[in-house]
Design a protein around this motif. Structure first.
Motif, PDB file in Angstrom:
ATOM      1  N   UNK A 582     -18.302  67.857  64.130  1.00 26.16           N
ATOM      2  CA  UNK A 582     -17.413  67.206  63.154  1.00 26.16           C
ATOM      3  C   UNK A 582     -18.123  66.093  62.397  1.00 26.16           C
ATOM      4  N   UNK A 583     -18.946  65.315  63.105  1.00 28.89           N
ATOM      5  CA  UNK A 583     -19.672  64.244  62.422  1.00 28.89           C
ATOM      6  C   UNK A 583     -20.599  64.805  61.349  1.00 28.89           C
ATOM      7  N   UNK A 584     -21.060  66.044  61.551  1.00 26.62           N
ATOM      8  CA  UNK A 584     -21.944  66.668  60.580  1.00 26.62           C
ATOM      9  C   UNK A 584     -21.256  67.061  59.289  1.00 26.62           C
ATOM     10  N   UNK A 585     -19.926  67.255  59.349  1.00 28.78           N
ATOM     11  CA  UNK A 585     -19.195  67.646  58.124  1.00 28.78           C
ATOM     12  C   UNK A 585     -18.428  66.477  57.516  1.00 28.78           C
ATOM     13  N   UNK A 586     -18.437  65.348  58.199  1.00 34.10           N
ATOM     14  CA  UNK A 586     -17.650  64.191  57.765  1.00 34.10           C
ATOM     15  C   UNK A 586     -17.949  63.806  56.319  1.00 34.10           C
ATOM     16  N   UNK A 587     -19.216  63.802  55.959  1.00 37.54           N
ATOM     17  CA  UNK A 587     -19.608  63.375  54.613  1.00 37.54           C
ATOM     18  C   UNK A 587     -19.277  64.401  53.535  1.00 37.54           C
ATOM     19  N   UNK A 588     -18.852  65.587  53.936  1.00 34.60           N
ATOM     20  CA  UNK A 588     -18.540  66.634  52.955  1.00 34.60           C
ATOM     21  C   UNK A 588     -17.035  66.795  52.740  1.00 34.60           C
ATOM     22  N   UNK A 589     -16.218  66.079  53.501  1.00 36.35           N
ATOM     23  CA  UNK A 589     -14.764  66.272  53.433  1.00 36.35           C
ATOM     24  C   UNK A 589     -14.189  65.880  52.076  1.00 36.35           C
ATOM     25  N   UNK A 590     -14.671  64.780  51.502  1.00 30.26           N
ATOM     26  CA  UNK A 590     -14.128  64.338  50.203  1.00 30.26           C
ATOM     27  C   UNK A 590     -14.477  65.339  49.105  1.00 30.26           C
ATOM     28  N   UNK A 591     -15.720  65.803  49.099  1.00 31.37           N
ATOM     29  CA  UNK A 591     -16.109  66.814  48.102  1.00 31.37           C
ATOM     30  C   UNK A 591     -15.293  68.084  48.283  1.00 31.37           C
ATOM     31  N   UNK A 592     -15.015  68.429  49.542  1.00 30.61           N
ATOM     32  CA  UNK A 592     -14.240  69.639  49.823  1.00 30.61           C
ATOM     33  C   UNK A 592     -12.823  69.520  49.291  1.00 30.61           C
ATOM     34  N   UNK A 593     -12.150  68.407  49.615  1.00 35.22           N
ATOM     35  CA  UNK A 593     -10.740  68.267  49.226  1.00 35.22           C
ATOM     36  C   UNK A 593     -10.597  68.102  47.720  1.00 35.22           C
ATOM     37  N   UNK A 594     -11.565  67.460  47.070  1.00 38.72           N
ATOM     38  CA  UNK A 594     -11.472  67.249  45.622  1.00 38.72           C
ATOM     39  C   UNK A 594     -11.655  68.525  44.821  1.00 38.72           C
ATOM     40  N   UNK A 595     -12.257  69.528  45.430  1.00 37.67           N
ATOM     41  CA  UNK A 595     -12.511  70.769  44.700  1.00 37.67           C
ATOM     42  C   UNK A 595     -11.436  71.818  44.853  1.00 37.67           C
ATOM     43  N   UNK A 596     -10.377  71.513  45.589  1.00 40.85           N
ATOM     44  CA  UNK A 596      -9.354  72.511  45.913  1.00 40.85           C
ATOM     45  C   UNK A 596      -8.228  72.523  44.875  1.00 40.85           C
ATOM     46  N   UNK A 597      -7.859  73.734  44.437  1.00 36.54           N
ATOM     47  CA  UNK A 597      -6.700  73.930  43.559  1.00 36.54           C
ATOM     48  C   UNK A 597      -5.617  74.669  44.338  1.00 36.54           C
ATOM     49  N   UNK A 598      -4.367  74.272  44.144  1.00 28.86           N
ATOM     50  CA  UNK A 598      -3.236  74.975  44.747  1.00 28.86           C
ATOM     51  C   UNK A 598      -2.548  75.785  43.658  1.00 28.86           C
ATOM     52  N   UNK A 599      -2.417  77.093  43.876  1.00 30.21           N
ATOM     53  CA  UNK A 599      -1.824  77.969  42.856  1.00 30.21           C
ATOM     54  C   UNK A 599      -0.822  78.915  43.502  1.00 30.21           C
ATOM     55  N   UNK A 600       0.104  79.372  42.700  1.00 30.26           N
ATOM     56  CA  UNK A 600       1.064  80.380  43.135  1.00 30.26           C
ATOM     57  C   UNK A 600       0.799  81.652  42.341  1.00 30.26           C
ATOM     58  N   UNK A 601       0.573  82.747  43.033  1.00 27.47           N
ATOM     59  CA  UNK A 601       0.274  84.018  42.366  1.00 27.47           C
ATOM     60  C   UNK A 601       1.363  85.019  42.707  1.00 27.47           C
ATOM     61  N   UNK A 602       2.419  85.021  41.915  1.00 22.00           N
ATOM     62  CA  UNK A 602       3.488  86.000  42.093  1.00 22.00           C
ATOM     63  C   UNK A 602       3.907  86.557  40.745  1.00 22.00           C
ATOM     64  N   UNK A 603       4.945  87.374  40.726  1.00 24.83           N
ATOM     65  CA  UNK A 603       5.326  88.060  39.490  1.00 24.83           C
ATOM     66  C   UNK A 603       5.837  87.105  38.420  1.00 24.83           C
ATOM     67  N   UNK A 604       6.269  85.900  38.820  1.00 24.65           N
ATOM     68  CA  UNK A 604       6.726  84.916  37.833  1.00 24.65           C
ATOM     69  C   UNK A 604       5.585  84.054  37.310  1.00 24.65           C
ATOM     70  N   UNK A 605       4.509  83.977  38.091  1.00 24.68           N
ATOM     71  CA  UNK A 605       3.405  83.101  37.728  1.00 24.68           C
ATOM     72  C   UNK A 605       2.503  83.761  36.701  1.00 24.68           C
ATOM     73  N   UNK A 606       2.068  82.991  35.740  1.00 22.05           N
ATOM     74  CA  UNK A 606       1.127  83.499  34.733  1.00 22.05           C
ATOM     75  C   UNK A 606      -0.316  83.175  35.119  1.00 22.05           C
TER      76      UNK A 606
END
Length: 1023
Positions: A582-606
């Motif tokens: 875990x200590x080895x990934x600690x410095x990468x957590x902020x870069x990881x979370x900042x790069x994430x997009x939340x999307x909905x992919x269904x028949x209503x979503x464009x």
């Protein structure tokens, strides 16, 4: 890094590693030999490289080599109506596949070389070459002068690379002379775009801009002064499906055209009108047509076929009309779940025509009869680095180690994503189960009746979810951590062709778009808070401590301790999957979370998922758009609580299957115990189909003779959608060539003790023979007959279904009476195992050491809630070794069976029970009784109190499991096994037309959303 240097090193690694084992390949002596040769090669090119760079190149090349080189791929198998060997060496030369002056001057050879360049192992490419040839030979030579119509089906595992195979077929068919290729790429635009992109890259290979070529164009540039090879035309594009306006573009039937289209009524209607309006019969007669139907069990099937030849769903009818226009046509369906394709109608050509009226003009079409794959079915084998259902879920035949720690059973989801709600207050989920009410009311039937009185199926109008379950929050945190782990590993892998730059998480909670949209909103709110805290709080704050908790709970074993490597398929290794703490990934957590997009992919979503350019990190809340075919790149974490009772729909939703070089240990599946049980069952269904297929393939059987034989438990999972089952009102079933085992036991002290007492009483006066070493036999056995075997199978037991063997007893009696089969029996008792010794020598003449069977961690809650023990290990077998069954045959037959198996399966180290069972003649059956240790289960820490509450201790006698082996009796004796609308009661008996009056509610409740979706979206128009 220069890819050329990596390829040189891999050639040298291949040269020097022959006949070396894994340890020797990692030795300094081996490394130095390769590096010495590498330096010589570099000097030839006048290249100088520092020792540090040499080491970097060597490590990367070695990891790629180890990932690719040991991979094994079994050849595809087939069922063929009539074999015709038209694809001769002379014909291959004519197609341009044998060309010494320019080996890349054909679409096929260019594509195969492209696969090698992007990192496919040689063995995988060789299999693609062989299987595509096998498929092509079963259609027809497009250059023949007589009309033809061929229909076939290709079956491959979910997410295993079927697209790669059909692109090989497309490339090869162009060389052979097919001039119009129509690719039907599922029913959703996402999948069509993904397929369009793949074909542009892997078949077309055009120049994108000055000097920049796409995909295969980097291998050989067709249609240029470099290579005088006709370039294909793809009238459809990433942006546009087929429409009549395309006829004004670069589209003419005198060219080679590849169309990539959705299975959509409007699109197919456009194609039909265009062909009628602009193509004369004389032109069409000279154009060989090939249709590639991806996801062929979805939308293409005629759900109205049971009503007769004049009835059809629109998409099925339109595909049949397109085929009818061409005098030379071939149709190849691709699917991972062929159940419906095998059961579909085989109606003859209808008498009525299909009419289309467009702009006041009427067009008439005369469709062919059906799409049943009457000419061939091809079964593809995935390579050994494929991670599929058998690596996660129970198997009965395959000897595959199950990968631990990747599946997490969740219990807190139901209040937010309920299947049923109370009728008196729909805001409250209905939580009572059939199991609970059955105990209270004494009957499954009464329990189901009460559930229907007090509750109704949840609908899209119900206000759920109200909040996010804690398990979903943990899943999101796992995804953040997995992205950070992959960022940590990126420097050592980014220059590899195996590197996957994208990360995806899939959340599959319901078919209802309202629920999906609301889940997305709740996720965005939760994620924003999490992201803000990670960016602003110190590393010793609550949010970081919580992520450490998640790491310790979900990832410490798989990533930090690296135990996943121990469970990879034999001969496959992944050195990119390096242990990380875990200590080895600690410095990468902020870069990881900042790069994430939340999307909905269904028949209503464009929103369209776009993996085409820069690295993406998506959390996707998905609906039907992502249930079939579409590949989520870099998929690591899945949250899956959506319900379906159909094996084909369930397997298709398993988007987490596939290939995960460098990050398999990051993968997580959060799901329900019921889903795992359904997957366990459906995996067994697939195994059974494959075994039946292999058997029939070896006997040169035809598709028409191929009958799917699955053990169908309607309360768990249905073979396929009801609309297709109507085409087969009854399936004929035989226990021929079957191993029937009891693997589920009721945790009931009285039943366990009664079964043991009756067993000792019945078996105390037998003349036992020894099997195994004379001084230490493993099995005690005796000879028996039909009457006695039926009595033994009817003894009191502790099976979860006490009448488990009623259908088999009926089968044995009938087959013996009518055919004289199964008249003699060998009955064995397995007496050696690692369990607590049962001192029964005074009664039986020998003591028994029971076998040990564990309870999976994922099954502990089910064990308690359902009072059921499910025997498990690497498989769901209770048999401890396939060779146990050798006691029933002579030594001569045993040696012959084992020698034949060794010759046919050089990579297998153990003998399956099937080889001994199939050495029996038709009069001979086998029963082995396996005592299963209870002491081991009682000592399991999580179950101590539970067993104590049941009065079960380490001194409770063993469970008694039965394994019944039936030899191959041929196909001339079958019994009705599955009855349409049939349900089983608590005693395993069929209740015809049970709850038919509530079928509409049942449909909504049990997950036939897929059936409704398939039947209804034939009328949908996708913008």
């Amino acid at each position: 890094m220069d890819r050329k240097h990596i390829d040189i090193l891999k050639l040298l690694l291949n040269k020097h590693s022959k006949d070396l084992d894994f340890i020797e390949v990692h030795s300094e002596i081996f490394s130095q030999k390769v590096l010495d040769d590498f330096k010589i090669m570099l000097s030839v090119y006048g290249t100088v490289m520092s020792p540090e760079d040499e080491t970097k190149y060597f490590d990367l090349s070695l990891n790629e080599f180890l990932h690719e080189n040991p991979i094994t791929v079994n050849l595809s198998q087939s069922l063929v109506k009539k074999r015709k060997h038209w694809l001769t060496e002379e014909r291959k030369v004519k197609a341009g596949w044998v060309n010494d002056s320019n080996p890349l001057a054909s679409y096929r050879t260019r594509y195969l070389e492209y696969l090698r360049k992007i990192g496919r192992a040689d063995k995988v490419v060789d299999e693609v070459a062989l299987s595509s040839l096998s498929i092509l030979e079963k259609i027809e030579d497009p250059l023949v002068h007589h009309p033809f119509q061929k229909k076939g089906l290709v079956v491959g595992s979910v997410q295993s690379g079927k697209t790669g195979n059909f692109n090989a077929v497309i490339n090869s068919s162009i060389d052979l002379g097919y001039r119009l290729i129509l690719v039907l790429s599922g029913g959703m635009e996402d999948l069509r775009k993904q397929t369009q992109e793949r074909i542009q890259k892997e078949v077309e290979g055009r120049e994108i801009k000055q000097g920049v070529w796409n995909g295969v164009g980097n291998i050989a540039k067709f249609g240029t002064q470099h290579i005088n090879k006709e370039q294909i035309i793809i009238p459809t594009s990433f942006e546009k499906d087929f429409n009549l306006g395309l006829t004004n573009a670069d589209f003419a039937l005198d060219k080679i055209n590849v169309l990539v289209c959705k299975k959509n009524t409007s699109i197919l209607k456009n194609i039909l009108i265009w062909l009628k309006r602009f193509a004369t019969k004389e032109v069409i007669d000279n154009i060989p047509l090939l249709i590639i139907d991806d996801e062929a069990d979805n939308a293409s099937l005629n759900n109205l076929g049971h009503k007769g030849k004049e009835e059809a769903t629109k998409i099925n009818l339109q595909i049949r009309c397109i085929l009818s226009l061409f005098s030379k046509s071939s149709y190849i369906g691709y699917t991972a779940t062929p159940f419906a394709n095998i059961l579909q109608d085989r109606n003859s050509k209808p008498e009525n025509s299909y009419k289309i009226i467009d702009r006041g003009e009427e067009y008439n079409f005369s469709p062919i009869g059906n799409l049943f794959p009457e000419d061939f079915i091809e079964l593809l084998s995935p390579p050994s680095n494929y991670v599929g259902p058998k690596n996660f879920f129970e198997t009965k035949i395959s000897e595959i180690k199950k990968i631990p720690s990747l599946i997490t059973v969740i219990n807190d989801w139901y209040n937010e994503f309920p299947y049923r709600v109370r009728k008196d207050d729909p805001d409250i989920p209905y939580t009572k189960t059939v199991e609970e009410l059955s105990v209270e009311l004494g009957s499954d039937m009464l329990a189901r009746k009460e559930i229907r009185i007090d509750s109704r199926a949840a609908t899209k109008y119900d206000n759920f979810p109200k909040d996010l379950p804690e398990s979903l929050k943990d899943a999101v945190k796992c995804f953040i951590i997995s992205c950070a782990v992959r960022l940590k590993r990126k420097p050592s892998m980014k220059d590899s062709v195996l590197f996957q730059k994208h990360n995806s998480m899939l959340i599959h909670i319901s078919r209802f778009t309202f629920w999906q949209n609301k889940t997305t909103e709740l996720l965005e709110t939760y994620f924003d808070k999490l992201k803000k805290a990670l960016n602003n709080d110190p590393v010793n704050s609550t949010v970081y401590n919580d992520l450490r908790r998640v790491w310790n709970k979900y990832y410490i074993e798989s990533i930090e301790q690296g135990i996943v490597k121990d469970y990879l398929p034999e001969g496959y290794t992944d050195e990119f999957m390096t242990p990380v703490n875990f200590d080895g990934v600690l410095n990468h957590l902020i870069a990881a979370v900042n790069g994430i997009e939340i999307v909905c992919a269904n028949s209503e979503s464009k929103f369209t998922l776009d993996y085409s350019n820069e690295a993406k990190q998506y959390i996707v809340v998905g609906g039907n758009r992502l249930s079939r075919g579409f590949t989520l790149e870099g998929l690591t974490v899945n949250y899956f609580v959506r319900d379906t009772n159909y094996a084909d729909s369930l397997l298709q939703m398993g988007r987490w299957f596939g290939y995960r070089p460098g990050y398999l240990d990051c993968c997580k599946l959060f799901t329900t115990s019921d889903t795992i049980e359904s997957f366990d069952f459906s995996t067994g269904v697939v195994e059974d189909i494959e075994a039946q297929f292999s058997k029939m393939s070896s006997k040169d059987r035809t598709p028409a003779e191929f009958a799917i034989k699955v053990m169908n438990d309607p309360d768990v999972i249905k073979i396929t959608r009801p609309s297709i089952l109507k085409n087969a009102q009854t399936i004929r079933w035989s226990y021929s060539d079957k191993l029937d085992q009891t693997t589920k036991f009721q945790i009931d002290k009285i039943r366990i003790e009664n079964a043991w007492s009756n067993f000792l009483d019945y078996f105390k006066a037998k003349n036992y023979l020894n099997f195994g070493k004379q001084d230490k036999p493993t099995i005690k056995y005796f000879d028996s007959d039909v009457e006695e075997i039926c009595s033994i199978l009817s003894m009191s037991n502790s099976f979860a279904n006490p009448n488990h063997y009623n259908p088999l007893i009926s089968f044995i009696k009938d087959v013996n009476k009518e055919k004289g089969y199964l008249s003699k029996w060998s009955v064995g008792i397995k007496i050696t195992g690692n369990g607590q010794r049962q001192f029964v020598e005074e009664l039986l003449g020998f003591n028994i050491d029971p076998a040990v069977r564990n309870i999976k961690q994922s099954k502990i809650d089910d064990t308690i809630n359902k009072n059921t023990f499910i025997a498990s290990g690497d498989s769901s077998n209770i048999i401890t070794a396939g060779s146990d069954f050798a006691f029933a045959i002579t030594e001569e037959l045993r040696l012959a069976a084992e020698e034949k198996f060794r010759n046919d399966n050089e990579d297998r180290k153990t003998y399956p029970e099937k080889i001994y069972r199939n050495s029996l003649d038709k009069t001979h059956g086998v029963l082995i009784i396996y005592p299963i240790d209870i002491k081991t289960l009682v000592e399991k820490k999580e179950l101590e109190n539970y067993f104590l509450s049941k009065g079960i201790t380490e001194n409770t006698p063993p469970f008694l499991g039965f394994a019944v082996g039936i030899p191959d009796l041929g196909d001339d004796f079958e019994k009705d096994y599955f009855v349409q609308k049939g349900f089983l009661d608590e005693h395993g008996n069929i209740i015809k037309d049970f709850v038919v009056d509530e079928s509409s509610e049942d449909t909504e409740d049990t997950g036939t959303d897929d059936a409704q979706f398939d039947d209804e979206y034939t009328e949908m128009i996708h913008e």
